[in-house]
Design a protein around this motif. Sequence first.
Motif, short mmCIF file in Angstrom:
data_model
loop_
_atom_site.label_atom_id
_atom_site.label_comp_id
_atom_site.label_asym_id
_atom_site.label_seq_id
_atom_site.Cartn_x
_atom_site.Cartn_y
_atom_site.Cartn_z
N ARG A 76 0.83 -1.21 0.00
CA ARG A 76 0.00 0.00 0.00
C ARG A 76 0.86 1.25 0.00
N LEU A 77 1.91 1.26 0.81
CA LEU A 77 2.81 2.41 0.83
C LEU A 77 3.46 2.59 -0.53
N THR A 83 1.96 6.48 -7.06
CA THR A 83 0.93 7.40 -7.54
C THR A 83 1.42 8.85 -7.45
N TYR A 84 2.04 9.18 -6.34
CA TYR A 84 2.56 10.54 -6.18
C TYR A 84 3.71 10.80 -7.15
N ASP A 85 4.60 9.82 -7.28
CA ASP A 85 5.79 10.01 -8.11
C ASP A 85 5.42 10.30 -9.56
N SER A 114 -2.23 11.82 5.07
CA SER A 114 -2.89 11.13 6.17
C SER A 114 -2.55 9.64 6.16
N GLU A 115 -2.63 9.02 4.97
CA GLU A 115 -2.39 7.58 4.91
C GLU A 115 -0.92 7.23 5.11
N VAL A 116 -0.03 8.02 4.51
CA VAL A 116 1.41 7.75 4.68
C VAL A 116 1.81 7.92 6.14
N GLN A 117 1.35 9.01 6.75
CA GLN A 117 1.68 9.23 8.16
C GLN A 117 1.08 8.15 9.06
#
Length: 221
Positions: A76-77, A83-85, A114-117
């Motif tokens: 998931r990470l 997706t961000y990259d 929020s999800e990464v943190q």
Amino acid sequence: MRHIQSLYAKFFLVILIFFVFPLSLLFFYGYHYLEAVMIQKIETITETNLEQMNSSIQRVIERSEQTANYLSTNTRLNELLRTYDRQIPIDVDYNYSSNRPSYINAYDYLQLASEVQGILSNYADNWLDSDCQMGLILNDGQFFTSWPSYNTDFEQLDTILSGGSEAGMFFTPTHDSFIRYDSHAWYFTFVRRIYNIENTKAPLALLVISTPMEVIEDIIR
């Protein structure tokens, strides 16, 4: 009278030979034997304590490495980072930042942050000491952390990371905290590069796991 004195002398000599000398020898050798036993016991206890201390410190180091390994394979990470990259423009300048970049909308950014943190906090709580800190530096310098990222001294962080290995995995020497207003003065940091699991040659982020030296000092104490 002389006969009595002679008897006293002989009696004293008998006591000296059969009691005083043996007891003195027994005390002398017994003392040194006990001393040797005590020294041996102290050496054994010290050696055991050092081995336990070394094992405890090794476990602290291994926890950082294991946490990094698990995070590097977290699907998931990895998906969130990919997706961000893909949204980072080719010509964008690398710049440490904890603010939303212009090429991602506010809603998507808040969801991502929020999800990464949440993932970082979950791993920090379950795998690391409670005082350890974790951060992810993405390819454009975007920084997600387990602490309030706006409290980061990016100049200090860059100095720490610049002395690292090009292998993508290394421990830093001990260093001042790069977290402003931090109660822990000194840290050592494990750094590992996280790659795209669909393309293992494409880096996505740099994982930073910082452990306060107090954890090591507590073990030594």
